[in-house]
Design an enzyme around this catalytic site. Structure first.
Site, short mmCIF file in Angstrom:
data_model
loop_
_atom_site.label_atom_id
_atom_site.label_comp_id
_atom_site.label_asym_id
_atom_site.label_seq_id
_atom_site.Cartn_x
_atom_site.Cartn_y
_atom_site.Cartn_z
N ARG A 126 -2.61 -6.57 -8.10
CA ARG A 126 -1.23 -7.27 -8.30
C ARG A 126 -1.17 -7.93 -9.07
O ARG A 126 -0.67 -8.43 -9.81
CB ARG A 126 -1.11 -7.94 -6.52
CG ARG A 126 -0.86 -7.30 -5.75
CD ARG A 126 -1.46 -7.33 -4.74
NE ARG A 126 -3.11 -7.81 -4.17
CZ ARG A 126 -3.45 -8.27 -3.02
NH1 ARG A 126 -2.96 -8.12 -1.96
NH2 ARG A 126 -4.62 -8.59 -3.42
N HIS A 178 0.93 -1.21 0.13
CA HIS A 178 0.37 -0.18 -0.03
C HIS A 178 1.39 1.42 0.27
O HIS A 178 0.77 2.44 -0.74
CB HIS A 178 -0.75 0.08 1.62
CG HIS A 178 -2.03 -1.00 1.55
ND1 HIS A 178 -2.07 -1.58 2.52
CD2 HIS A 178 -2.84 -0.87 0.84
CE1 HIS A 178 -3.10 -2.31 2.52
NE2 HIS A 178 -3.92 -2.12 0.93
N LYS A 212 -15.25 -7.42 4.32
CA LYS A 212 -14.71 -8.55 5.37
C LYS A 212 -14.26 -8.19 6.77
O LYS A 212 -14.83 -7.04 6.80
CB LYS A 212 -12.78 -8.11 5.06
CG LYS A 212 -12.33 -8.63 3.37
CD LYS A 212 -11.30 -8.38 3.25
CE LYS A 212 -11.12 -7.66 1.68
NZ LYS A 212 -10.13 -6.57 1.47
N SER A 221 -3.13 -8.16 3.16
CA SER A 221 -3.01 -7.34 4.51
C SER A 221 -3.18 -9.19 5.01
O SER A 221 -2.76 -9.41 6.40
CB SER A 221 -4.01 -6.99 5.21
OG SER A 221 -4.10 -5.81 4.18
O1 PNS Z 1 -8.88 -2.82 0.80
P1 PNS Z 1 -10.28 -2.85 0.00
O2 PNS Z 1 -10.46 -4.14 0.69
O3 PNS Z 1 -9.95 -3.86 -1.22
O4 PNS Z 1 -10.81 -1.77 -0.48
C1 PNS Z 1 -12.39 -2.24 -0.66
C2 PNS Z 1 -12.67 -0.62 -0.06
C3 PNS Z 1 -12.63 -0.16 0.66
C4 PNS Z 1 -12.32 0.35 -1.13
C5 PNS Z 1 -14.61 -0.98 -0.52
O5 PNS Z 1 -14.78 -2.26 -0.71
C6 PNS Z 1 -15.40 0.19 -0.51
O6 PNS Z 1 -14.96 0.97 -1.94
N1 PNS Z 1 -16.46 0.10 0.60
C7 PNS Z 1 -16.84 0.83 0.90
C8 PNS Z 1 -18.57 0.60 0.42
C9 PNS Z 1 -18.86 0.85 -1.49
O7 PNS Z 1 -18.66 1.82 -1.27
N2 PNS Z 1 -19.22 -0.20 -1.71
C10 PNS Z 1 -19.80 0.12 -3.64
C11 PNS Z 1 -18.24 -0.20 -4.10
S1 PNS Z 1 -17.68 -1.77 -5.00
#
Ligand code: PNS
Length: 161
Positions: free
Chosen positions: A92, A19, A43, A130
Site C-alpha cells: 500500500r 485483500h 500481532k 484490518s
Molecule cells: O497479513 P500480515 O500480518 O502482514 O502477514 C504476515 C505473515 C503472516 C505473512 C508473516 O507474519 C508470516 O509469514 N508469518 C509466518 C511466520 C514466518 O514465516 N515468519 C518469517 C517470515 S518474515
C-alpha cells in the site's frame, strides 16, 4: 501445461476488500492462488485461524481458482510442503515497503527458491487495514466499501456483543 500457482499468506484478521482486490487481480496472472491464513504472526488476532479461514472461504465460494488453507510455523516450511515457491503480497504505502522488504529478504535467506511478487493496492484501498476496520466497527461505524458483508457480520458479532 504447468500451472502458475502463488501463495498469498497473511493474518487476515479480518480479510478486507483490499485483500480481496489483490487476490482477484492476481488471478489475471496466476492460475491459482492459495490463500494461507497464518497461525503464527507478531500481532495478537481477535479471530481464530478457523474463523479467518471460514470468512475467506465464504468470500471466495464457487471460485475454483482460490484455495483457502491455514498454516502453522514458518511460511517457508509451508511453501516447501506445498511445493509452491511464489509468494504474493499487496503493498500500500512506503510504510509497507520497509516491512515487506525485510520479510521478502528473510524468506529468501531461509529458502532461496522463494520469490515474493508484489502488487500495488488500488488507490481506494490504500489506507485500509484490518486494524482500522476493527476500530471502525467497534465504535459503531459501517464497513461498506471496506469489508465483505460476511466479514461485517462476523466483526459486529465479535466486537459489539
Ligand atoms: O497479513 P500480515 O500480518 O502482514 O502477514 C504476515 C505473515 C503472516 C505473512 C508473516 O507474519 C508470516 O509469514 N508469518 C509466518 C511466520 C514466518 O514465516 N515468519 C518469517 C517470515 S518474515
Amino acid at each position: 501445461m504447468m500451472k502458475r500457482i502463488a501463495i498469498c499468506a497473511g493474518s487476515f484478521d479480518p480479510p478486507t476488500d483490499g485483500h480481496i482486490n489483490i487476490i482477484q487481480r492476481s488471478l489475471g496472472i496466476f492460475d491459482k492462488v492459495i490463500v494461507a491464513v497464518a497461525v503464527n504472526m507478531s500481532k495478537q488476532p481477535i479471530f481464530s485461524p478457523e474463523d479467518r479461514a471460514a470468512m475467506l472461504k465464504g468470500i471466495f465460494q464457487g471460485n475454483e481458482h482460490v484455495e483457502v488453507d491455514v498454516f502453522e510455523g514458518l511460511l517457508m516450511d509451508y511453501a516447501r510442503k506445498r511445493g509452491v515457491f511464489t509468494l504474493l503480497r499487496g503493498i500500500r504505502t512506503m510504510g509497507d515497503y520497509e516491512y515487506e522488504s525485510q520479510m521478502a529478504l528473510a524468506n529468501k535467506t531461509l529458502e532461496p527458491k522463494l520469490e515474493t511478487i508484489y502488487m500495488f493496492t488500488e488507490g481506494k484501498y490504500a489506507h485500509l487495514s484490518s486494524s482500522i476496520i476493527k476500530e471502525i466497527i467497534a465504535f459503531g461505524g459501517e464497513g461498506k466499501g471496506m469489508i465483505h458483508p460476511i466479514v461485517e457480520r462476523k466483526l459486529k458479532e465479535k466486537l459489539r456483543t
